[in-house]
Design a protein around this motif. Structure first.
Motif, PDB file in Angstrom:
ATOM      1  N   UNK A   1      51.537 -63.908 -29.454  1.00  0.00           N
ATOM      2  CA  UNK A   1      50.285 -63.242 -29.807  1.00  0.00           C
ATOM      3  C   UNK A   1      50.568 -61.944 -30.562  1.00  0.00           C
ATOM      4  N   UNK A   2      49.585 -61.540 -31.366  1.00  0.00           N
ATOM      5  CA  UNK A   2      49.729 -60.345 -32.193  1.00  0.00           C
ATOM      6  C   UNK A   2      48.748 -59.282 -31.746  1.00  0.00           C
ATOM      7  N   UNK A   3      49.250 -58.066 -31.573  1.00  0.00           N
ATOM      8  CA  UNK A   3      48.396 -56.932 -31.240  1.00  0.00           C
ATOM      9  C   UNK A   3      48.560 -55.865 -32.315  1.00  0.00           C
ATOM     10  N   UNK A   4      47.541 -55.055 -32.488  1.00  0.00           N
ATOM     11  CA  UNK A   4      47.603 -53.947 -33.444  1.00  0.00           C
ATOM     12  C   UNK A   4      47.226 -52.669 -32.733  1.00  0.00           C
ATOM     13  N   UNK A   5      47.888 -51.594 -33.082  1.00  0.00           N
ATOM     14  CA  UNK A   5      47.565 -50.281 -32.537  1.00  0.00           C
ATOM     15  C   UNK A   5      46.838 -49.484 -33.607  1.00  0.00           C
ATOM     16  N   UNK A   6      45.644 -49.002 -33.290  1.00  0.00           N
ATOM     17  CA  UNK A   6      44.892 -48.183 -34.231  1.00  0.00           C
ATOM     18  C   UNK A   6      44.468 -46.898 -33.538  1.00  0.00           C
ATOM     19  N   UNK A   7      44.155 -45.888 -34.335  1.00  0.00           N
ATOM     20  CA  UNK A   7      43.728 -44.612 -33.783  1.00  0.00           C
ATOM     21  C   UNK A   7      44.018 -43.491 -34.752  1.00  0.00           C
ATOM     22  N   UNK A   8      43.669 -42.299 -34.367  1.00  0.00           N
ATOM     23  CA  UNK A   8      43.882 -41.126 -35.215  1.00  0.00           C
ATOM     24  C   UNK A   8      45.370 -40.810 -35.336  1.00  0.00           C
ATOM     25  N   UNK A   9      45.698 -39.961 -36.286  1.00  0.00           N
ATOM     26  CA  UNK A   9      47.083 -39.520 -36.454  1.00  0.00           C
ATOM     27  C   UNK A   9      47.543 -38.758 -35.219  1.00  0.00           C
ATOM     28  N   UNK A  10      48.763 -39.039 -34.807  1.00  0.00           N
ATOM     29  CA  UNK A  10      49.374 -38.248 -33.757  1.00  0.00           C
ATOM     30  C   UNK A  10      48.956 -38.561 -32.339  1.00  0.00           C
ATOM     31  N   UNK A  11      48.301 -39.699 -32.105  1.00  0.00           N
ATOM     32  CA  UNK A  11      47.891 -40.004 -30.731  1.00  0.00           C
ATOM     33  C   UNK A  11      49.009 -40.683 -29.942  1.00  0.00           C
ATOM     34  N   UNK A  12      50.134 -40.982 -30.606  1.00  0.00           N
ATOM     35  CA  UNK A  12      51.275 -41.544 -29.887  1.00  0.00           C
ATOM     36  C   UNK A  12      51.487 -43.029 -30.087  1.00  0.00           C
ATOM     37  N   UNK A  13      50.934 -43.602 -31.167  1.00  0.00           N
ATOM     38  CA  UNK A  13      51.098 -45.043 -31.400  1.00  0.00           C
ATOM     39  C   UNK A  13      52.565 -45.403 -31.621  1.00  0.00           C
ATOM     40  N   UNK A  14      53.253 -44.642 -32.465  1.00  0.00           N
ATOM     41  CA  UNK A  14      54.652 -44.943 -32.764  1.00  0.00           C
ATOM     42  C   UNK A  14      55.536 -44.765 -31.536  1.00  0.00           C
TER      43      UNK A  14
ATOM     44  N   UNK B   1      35.224 -43.195 -30.201  1.00  0.00           N
ATOM     45  CA  UNK B   1      35.567 -44.437 -29.507  1.00  0.00           C
ATOM     46  C   UNK B   1      34.477 -45.488 -29.700  1.00  0.00           C
ATOM     47  N   UNK B   2      33.208 -45.064 -29.696  1.00  0.00           N
ATOM     48  CA  UNK B   2      32.108 -46.002 -29.964  1.00  0.00           C
ATOM     49  C   UNK B   2      32.252 -46.633 -31.346  1.00  0.00           C
ATOM     50  N   UNK B   3      32.656 -45.839 -32.295  1.00  0.00           N
ATOM     51  CA  UNK B   3      32.850 -46.327 -33.672  1.00  0.00           C
ATOM     52  C   UNK B   3      33.975 -47.367 -33.712  1.00  0.00           C
ATOM     53  N   UNK B   4      35.099 -47.048 -33.097  1.00  0.00           N
ATOM     54  CA  UNK B   4      36.237 -47.960 -33.087  1.00  0.00           C
ATOM     55  C   UNK B   4      35.887 -49.268 -32.384  1.00  0.00           C
ATOM     56  N   UNK B   5      35.176 -49.190 -31.278  1.00  0.00           N
ATOM     57  CA  UNK B   5      34.801 -50.390 -30.550  1.00  0.00           C
ATOM     58  C   UNK B   5      33.871 -51.276 -31.384  1.00  0.00           C
TER      59      UNK B   5
ATOM     60  N   UNK C   1      40.096 -58.842 -29.430  1.00  0.00           N
ATOM     61  CA  UNK C   1      39.742 -58.280 -28.133  1.00  0.00           C
ATOM     62  C   UNK C   1      40.200 -56.819 -28.066  1.00  0.00           C
ATOM     63  N   UNK C   2      39.276 -55.874 -27.841  1.00  0.00           N
ATOM     64  CA  UNK C   2      39.688 -54.475 -27.766  1.00  0.00           C
ATOM     65  C   UNK C   2      40.222 -54.096 -26.375  1.00  0.00           C
TER      66      UNK C   2
ATOM     67  N   UNK D   1      42.007 -41.081 -40.651  1.00  0.00           N
ATOM     68  CA  UNK D   1      41.145 -39.903 -40.692  1.00  0.00           C
ATOM     69  C   UNK D   1      39.682 -40.321 -40.780  1.00  0.00           C
ATOM     70  N   UNK D   2      39.440 -41.514 -41.352  1.00  0.00           N
ATOM     71  CA  UNK D   2      38.085 -42.035 -41.473  1.00  0.00           C
ATOM     72  C   UNK D   2      38.057 -43.491 -41.027  1.00  0.00           C
ATOM     73  N   UNK D   3      36.991 -43.883 -40.349  1.00  0.00           N
ATOM     74  CA  UNK D   3      36.777 -45.293 -40.012  1.00  0.00           C
ATOM     75  C   UNK D   3      35.321 -45.613 -40.301  1.00  0.00           C
ATOM     76  N   UNK D   4      35.043 -45.869 -41.575  1.00  0.00           N
ATOM     77  CA  UNK D   4      33.678 -46.184 -41.977  1.00  0.00           C
ATOM     78  C   UNK D   4      33.326 -47.619 -41.651  1.00  0.00           C
ATOM     79  N   UNK D   5      32.079 -47.859 -41.262  1.00  0.00           N
ATOM     80  CA  UNK D   5      31.628 -49.213 -40.943  1.00  0.00           C
ATOM     81  C   UNK D   5      31.423 -50.016 -42.216  1.00  0.00           C
TER      82      UNK D   5
END
Length: 288
Positions: free
Chosen positions: A125-138, A60-64, A73-74, A186-190
């Motif tokens: 306004x536009x929002x985006x959903x991000x996160x790991x596979x299978x967390x329930x975004x869809x 979560x720190x990485x995503x933020x 805005x997160x 699977x990866x979120x590199x800075x």
């Protein structure tokens, strides 16, 4: 980007490309040293993390960090509350991570388990959903749309979600808002996210300003405000380790293989008189 399908039989025509007001960028997955744009012109990013085995404060720190750097805005969205028996405990464990960020708890099996998200999605306004596979975004987007437009899959035997979304899609919601569904990461590199890292770890930035030495590494130096906070229990050692890890990763982004090796050598040996010759030898060898 403004598009119109018109009478072209389904083929879209680009009329105008809008200037970017925000852009969510990550380092491309794998070993390639290049950036990858996930989405642009986003007003709000929903960082989705499930409350079962996917729960990970360090991720979560990485995503933020990446989200703050994007100019969006997160909002942290904790999904699958119905699968968690200690929601309050997990909320407490991320308080230091989510400073100043809204945290929403959702459950797809409850009829109104998603409604608290709606105030964050306003018309136009536009929002985006991000996160790991299978967390329930869809699943969450289906609830917001009011229709089962996106495929969803159940949990695997190891309690982890399955990878369902394979491309980015933009949907118009009944309230006039727009939502982007993204594939699980699977990866979120800075990638060039120094400003976002400072924002995500503003508590450490404030503490480090009180250290006795301006170049304090927060190790064994006397008068280190961060070490003092850890000893007093107001800061966790894991958060400091995560901060240092992301700082190192950020310093490596954009470097080619030779530059990356030189940077790692500098971090390992730089500043130590007895190893300067070894450093010089390694650099000369890399530069041949």
């Amino acid at each position: 980007m403004m598009m119109d399908s018109g009478q072209t039989g389904g083929h879209a025509i680009i009329h105008h490309i809008l200037p970017r007001k925000s852009v969510f960028i990550r380092k491309a997955a794998g070993t390639a040293h290049r950036e990858q744009v996930i989405a642009a012109n986003i007003d709000t990013v929903f960082i989705c993390m499930s409350l079962n085995s996917d729960f990970n404060p360090r991720r979560l720190e990485r995503y933020l960090s990446v989200c703050w750097d994007s100019g969006s805005m997160p909002v942290v969205v904790l999904t699958k509350a119905d699968l968690c028996e200690d929601v309050a405990e997990k909320l407490s464990s991320i308080e230091a991570v989510t400073m100043g960020t809204d945290v929403l708890v959702t459950s797809a099996i409850e009829q109104d388990g998603y409604r608290q998200i709606l105030p964050h999605i306003r018309e136009g306004q536009t929002v985006a959903l991000i996160g790991s596979s299978g967390v329930g975004k869809s699943t969450l987007i289906n609830r917001l749309i009011g229709d089962e437009l996106l495929d969803t899959q159940g949990l695997r035997n190891d309690d982890k979600g399955r990878h369902t979304t394979t491309r980015r899609e933009l949907f118009l919601l009944p309230n006039g808002g727009l939502v982007i569904d993204t594939p699980g990461m699977r990866e979120l590199g800075l990638w060039d996210a120094a400003g976002g890292l400072d924002k995500a770890f503003s508590d450490l930035e404030e503490l480090s300003a009180c250290c006795k030495f301006g170049d304090c590494t927060h190790g064994a130096e006397p008068g280190c405000a961060i070490r003092k906070a850890i000893e007093e229990g107001t800061l966790s050692e894991k958060r400091l380790e995560s901060y240092k890890k992301l700082q190192r990763e950020l310093s490596y982004s954009g470097l080619n293989a030779r530059q990356l090796e030189n940077e790692k050598i500098n971090r390992m040996f730089g500043g130590k008189g007895e190893t300067k010759q070894a450093v010089k030898h390694c650099k000369e060898k890399n530069n041949r």
